[in-house]
Scaffold this motif. Structure first.
Motif, PDB file in Angstrom:
ATOM      1  N   MET A   1       9.247  -0.980  -4.337  1.00 28.59           N
ATOM      2  CA  MET A   1       9.976   0.244  -4.007  1.00 28.59           C
ATOM      3  C   MET A   1      10.307   1.041  -5.266  1.00 28.59           C
ATOM      4  O   MET A   1      10.372   2.270  -5.250  1.00 28.59           O
ATOM      5  CB  MET A   1      11.272  -0.092  -3.266  1.00 28.59           C
ATOM      6  N   GLY A   2      10.497   0.334  -6.370  1.00 31.21           N
ATOM      7  CA  GLY A   2      10.836   0.999  -7.623  1.00 31.21           C
ATOM      8  C   GLY A   2       9.727   1.866  -8.183  1.00 31.21           C
ATOM      9  O   GLY A   2       9.944   2.612  -9.141  1.00 31.21           O
ATOM     10  N   ALA A   3       8.522   1.767  -7.596  1.00 31.34           N
ATOM     11  CA  ALA A   3       7.389   2.574  -8.062  1.00 31.34           C
ATOM     12  C   ALA A   3       7.322   3.937  -7.383  1.00 31.34           C
ATOM     13  O   ALA A   3       6.558   4.803  -7.819  1.00 31.34           O
ATOM     14  CB  ALA A   3       6.080   1.814  -7.838  1.00 31.34           C
ATOM     15  N   LEU A   4       8.094   4.130  -6.329  1.00 30.20           N
ATOM     16  CA  LEU A   4       8.051   5.391  -5.579  1.00 30.20           C
ATOM     17  C   LEU A   4       9.022   6.387  -6.208  1.00 30.20           C
ATOM     18  O   LEU A   4      10.056   6.746  -5.644  1.00 30.20           O
ATOM     19  CB  LEU A   4       8.388   5.144  -4.109  1.00 30.20           C
ATOM     20  N   ARG A   5       8.678   6.856  -7.380  1.00 27.06           N
ATOM     21  CA  ARG A   5       9.620   7.581  -8.225  1.00 27.06           C
ATOM     22  C   ARG A   5       9.916   9.007  -7.774  1.00 27.06           C
ATOM     23  O   ARG A   5      10.783   9.667  -8.362  1.00 27.06           O
ATOM     24  CB  ARG A   5       9.123   7.579  -9.669  1.00 27.06           C
ATOM     25  N   SER A   6       9.220   9.491  -6.754  1.00 28.51           N
ATOM     26  CA  SER A   6       9.512  10.827  -6.234  1.00 28.51           C
ATOM     27  C   SER A   6      10.572  10.800  -5.132  1.00 28.51           C
ATOM     28  O   SER A   6      11.008  11.866  -4.668  1.00 28.51           O
ATOM     29  CB  SER A   6       8.238  11.487  -5.701  1.00 28.51           C
ATOM     30  N   LEU A   7      10.979   9.608  -4.709  1.00 28.96           N
ATOM     31  CA  LEU A   7      11.913   9.496  -3.586  1.00 28.96           C
ATOM     32  C   LEU A   7      13.254  10.163  -3.891  1.00 28.96           C
ATOM     33  O   LEU A   7      13.849   9.945  -4.946  1.00 28.96           O
ATOM     34  CB  LEU A   7      12.150   8.028  -3.228  1.00 28.96           C
ATOM     35  N   ARG A   8      13.709  10.945  -2.908  1.00 28.86           N
ATOM     36  CA  ARG A   8      15.029  11.563  -2.988  1.00 28.86           C
ATOM     37  C   ARG A   8      15.964  11.041  -1.900  1.00 28.86           C
ATOM     38  O   ARG A   8      17.176  11.158  -2.015  1.00 28.86           O
ATOM     39  CB  ARG A   8      14.895  13.089  -2.850  1.00 28.86           C
TER      40      ARG A   8
ATOM     41  N   SER B   1       0.822  -1.217   0.000  1.00 27.68           N
ATOM     42  CA  SER B   1       0.000   0.000   0.000  1.00 27.68           C
ATOM     43  C   SER B   1       0.855   1.265   0.000  1.00 27.68           C
ATOM     44  O   SER B   1       0.369   2.343  -0.364  1.00 27.68           O
ATOM     45  CB  SER B   1      -0.927   0.018   1.220  1.00 27.68           C
ATOM     46  N   ILE B   2       2.137   1.131   0.368  1.00 24.20           N
ATOM     47  CA  ILE B   2       2.989   2.306   0.423  1.00 24.20           C
ATOM     48  C   ILE B   2       3.151   2.947  -0.964  1.00 24.20           C
ATOM     49  O   ILE B   2       3.484   4.129  -1.064  1.00 24.20           O
ATOM     50  CB  ILE B   2       4.370   1.958   1.030  1.00 24.20           C
ATOM     51  N   VAL B   3       2.893   2.199  -2.021  1.00 29.58           N
ATOM     52  CA  VAL B   3       3.021   2.778  -3.363  1.00 29.58           C
ATOM     53  C   VAL B   3       1.982   3.869  -3.606  1.00 29.58           C
ATOM     54  O   VAL B   3       2.103   4.644  -4.564  1.00 29.58           O
ATOM     55  CB  VAL B   3       2.940   1.711  -4.474  1.00 29.58           C
ATOM     56  N   SER B   4       0.966   3.940  -2.739  1.00 25.62           N
ATOM     57  CA  SER B   4      -0.012   5.028  -2.848  1.00 25.62           C
ATOM     58  C   SER B   4       0.578   6.371  -2.438  1.00 25.62           C
ATOM     59  O   SER B   4      -0.018   7.418  -2.709  1.00 25.62           O
ATOM     60  CB  SER B   4      -1.246   4.723  -1.987  1.00 25.62           C
ATOM     61  N   LEU B   5       1.727   6.337  -1.773  1.00 22.70           N
ATOM     62  CA  LEU B   5       2.392   7.596  -1.379  1.00 22.70           C
ATOM     63  C   LEU B   5       3.251   8.068  -2.541  1.00 22.70           C
ATOM     64  O   LEU B   5       4.475   8.124  -2.482  1.00 22.70           O
ATOM     65  CB  LEU B   5       3.237   7.367  -0.127  1.00 22.70           C
ATOM     66  N   LYS B   6       2.586   8.440  -3.630  1.00 23.40           N
ATOM     67  CA  LYS B   6       3.264   8.721  -4.894  1.00 23.40           C
ATOM     68  C   LYS B   6       4.130   9.969  -4.843  1.00 23.40           C
ATOM     69  O   LYS B   6       5.001  10.166  -5.700  1.00 23.40           O
ATOM     70  CB  LYS B   6       2.237   8.851  -6.019  1.00 23.40           C
ATOM     71  N   HIS B   7       3.917  10.820  -3.853  1.00 23.04           N
ATOM     72  CA  HIS B   7       4.680  12.065  -3.763  1.00 23.04           C
ATOM     73  C   HIS B   7       5.759  12.002  -2.682  1.00 23.04           C
ATOM     74  O   HIS B   7       6.383  13.022  -2.371  1.00 23.04           O
ATOM     75  CB  HIS B   7       3.729  13.236  -3.496  1.00 23.04           C
ATOM     76  N   LEU B   8       5.965  10.808  -2.118  1.00 21.19           N
ATOM     77  CA  LEU B   8       6.926  10.630  -1.030  1.00 21.19           C
ATOM     78  C   LEU B   8       8.346  10.924  -1.519  1.00 21.19           C
ATOM     79  O   LEU B   8       8.801  10.362  -2.514  1.00 21.19           O
ATOM     80  CB  LEU B   8       6.844   9.203  -0.494  1.00 21.19           C
ATOM     81  N   ARG B   9       9.032  11.818  -0.795  1.00 20.70           N
ATOM     82  CA  ARG B   9      10.402  12.192  -1.142  1.00 20.70           C
ATOM     83  C   ARG B   9      11.426  11.609  -0.174  1.00 20.70           C
ATOM     84  O   ARG B   9      12.568  11.390  -0.546  1.00 20.70           O
ATOM     85  CB  ARG B   9      10.548  13.719  -1.150  1.00 20.70           C
ATOM     86  N   TYR B  10      11.009  11.371   1.060  1.00 19.09           N
ATOM     87  CA  TYR B  10      11.952  11.031   2.137  1.00 19.09           C
ATOM     88  C   TYR B  10      11.410   9.825   2.883  1.00 19.09           C
ATOM     89  O   TYR B  10      10.279   9.853   3.373  1.00 19.09           O
ATOM     90  CB  TYR B  10      12.077  12.238   3.065  1.00 19.09           C
ATOM     91  N   LEU B  11      12.213   8.754   2.949  1.00 21.43           N
ATOM     92  CA  LEU B  11      11.786   7.531   3.632  1.00 21.43           C
ATOM     93  C   LEU B  11      12.930   7.020   4.497  1.00 21.43           C
ATOM     94  O   LEU B  11      13.971   6.618   3.986  1.00 21.43           O
ATOM     95  CB  LEU B  11      11.385   6.466   2.611  1.00 21.43           C
ATOM     96  N   ASP B  12      12.745   7.049   5.805  1.00 18.55           N
ATOM     97  CA  ASP B  12      13.760   6.587   6.759  1.00 18.55           C
ATOM     98  C   ASP B  12      13.128   5.548   7.673  1.00 18.55           C
ATOM     99  O   ASP B  12      12.256   5.859   8.485  1.00 18.55           O
ATOM    100  CB  ASP B  12      14.290   7.768   7.578  1.00 18.55           C
ATOM    101  N   LEU B  13      13.590   4.306   7.514  1.00 18.81           N
ATOM    102  CA  LEU B  13      13.117   3.197   8.350  1.00 18.81           C
ATOM    103  C   LEU B  13      14.258   2.608   9.167  1.00 18.81           C
ATOM    104  O   LEU B  13      14.141   1.502   9.704  1.00 18.81           O
ATOM    105  CB  LEU B  13      12.505   2.103   7.470  1.00 18.81           C
ATOM    106  N   SER B  14      15.352   3.318   9.299  1.00 19.91           N
ATOM    107  CA  SER B  14      16.591   2.775   9.851  1.00 19.91           C
ATOM    108  C   SER B  14      16.454   2.341  11.311  1.00 19.91           C
ATOM    109  O   SER B  14      15.664   2.882  12.079  1.00 19.91           O
ATOM    110  CB  SER B  14      17.714   3.802   9.728  1.00 19.91           C
ATOM    111  N   TYR B  15      17.247   1.304  11.636  1.00 18.62           N
ATOM    112  CA  TYR B  15      17.359   0.753  12.988  1.00 18.62           C
ATOM    113  C   TYR B  15      16.041   0.169  13.492  1.00 18.62           C
ATOM    114  O   TYR B  15      15.750   0.184  14.687  1.00 18.62           O
ATOM    115  CB  TYR B  15      17.904   1.798  13.965  1.00 18.62           C
TER     116      TYR B  15
END
Length: 257
Positions: A107-114, A81-95
């Motif tokens: 993950m390859g569908a989240l094309r706005s990620l920086r 469902s995370i692919v619905s966040l089409k405008h997501l630029r920043y994703l931090d799931l560390s630790y």
């Protein structure tokens, strides 16, 4: 945009699905209720459009394995469902702990990620080449996971990448890795410590595009050949060069000067 701090319905649903897929013993996601999702902890929305642009779930107790660290872990899986966040630029799931799951192909569908930080998240398996679809990436950190890849050719699609950290990733079978790095002219930081390199690499680059690299870390590998003739001596913008514990031999070259 949606009113009252609400994000779009599809994004709100995606976030709640994400929450439902995670175990959260320290209740870090306790603010994730109601419709004002732009005000939830770890969420940032665009000021004008209201779209979710930042998801920061980094463990606030990242170091060591004390009780606070274990309690603050988010564990589970990443739902599609995370692919619905089409405008997501920043994703931090560390630790956090994704229970030896693979990095999802979607993950390859989240094309706005920086920005992606999956360091120390207990992902395993092969890095999906679809990461190469994320052409807007500036930072990619997947360090300290049980990951591997035999092919780094997907890297050359990330032409805006400035920070790359694959420390601890098994790159022992990756060929031409210097050539693929050399296709990333924006790189500033490259960390490839403990990547199980063991074969001879390029002595020189015919033409170096790596004119902006300031930090290069190749420590804790097993190169086992002369340090004197290597491609990195031509990187004159370097401010930090880490070569420790990598079985180099021979004379320190004049090029160090």
């Amino acid at each position: 945009r949606a009113a009252g701090g609400s994000c779009m319905t599809s994004e709100w649903t995606a976030l709640l699905t994400f929450k439902a897929s995670l175990s959260d013993p320290s209740h870090r996601l306790s603010s994730w209720h109601g419709r004002a999702c732009c005000q939830w902890r770890g969420i940032q929305c665009h000021n004008r459009t209201g779209h979710v642009i930042k998801l920061d779930l980094r463990n606030p107790q990242p170091y060591g394995m004390n009780q606070d660290t274990r309690l603050s872990l988010l564990t589970g899986e990443m739902p599609s469902s995370i692919v619905s966040l089409k405008h997501l630029r920043y994703l931090d799931l560390s630790y956090n702990d994704f229970k030896q799951a693979r990095i999802p192909l979607f993950m390859g569908a989240l094309r706005s990620l920086r920005y992606i930080n999956f360091s120390n998240t207990n992902f395993q398996g092969e890095i999906p080449s679809r990461i190469g679809n994320l052409s807007q990436l500036r930072c990619f950190d997947i360090s300290n996971n049980d990951l591997n890849t035999p092919d780094l050719s997907w890297l050359h699609h990330l032409s805006l990448l400035r920070h790359l950290d694959m420390s601890g990733v098994d790159l022992s079978s990756a060929t031409d890795w210097v050539r693929w790095l050399n296709m990333l002219p924006a790189l500033r930081v490259v960390r490839l410590s403990d990547c199980r390199f063991s074969r001879r690499v390029e002595k020189t680059l015919t033409h170096s595009n790596l004119t902006h690299i300031e930090i290069l870390d190749l420590s804790r590998n097993s190169f086992n050949f002369s340090v004197q003739y290597n491609w990195f001596w031509g990187l004159t913008s370097l401010k930090e060069l880490h070569l420790s514990n990598s079985e180099w031999s021979g004379l320190i070259p004049d090029a160090l000067g």
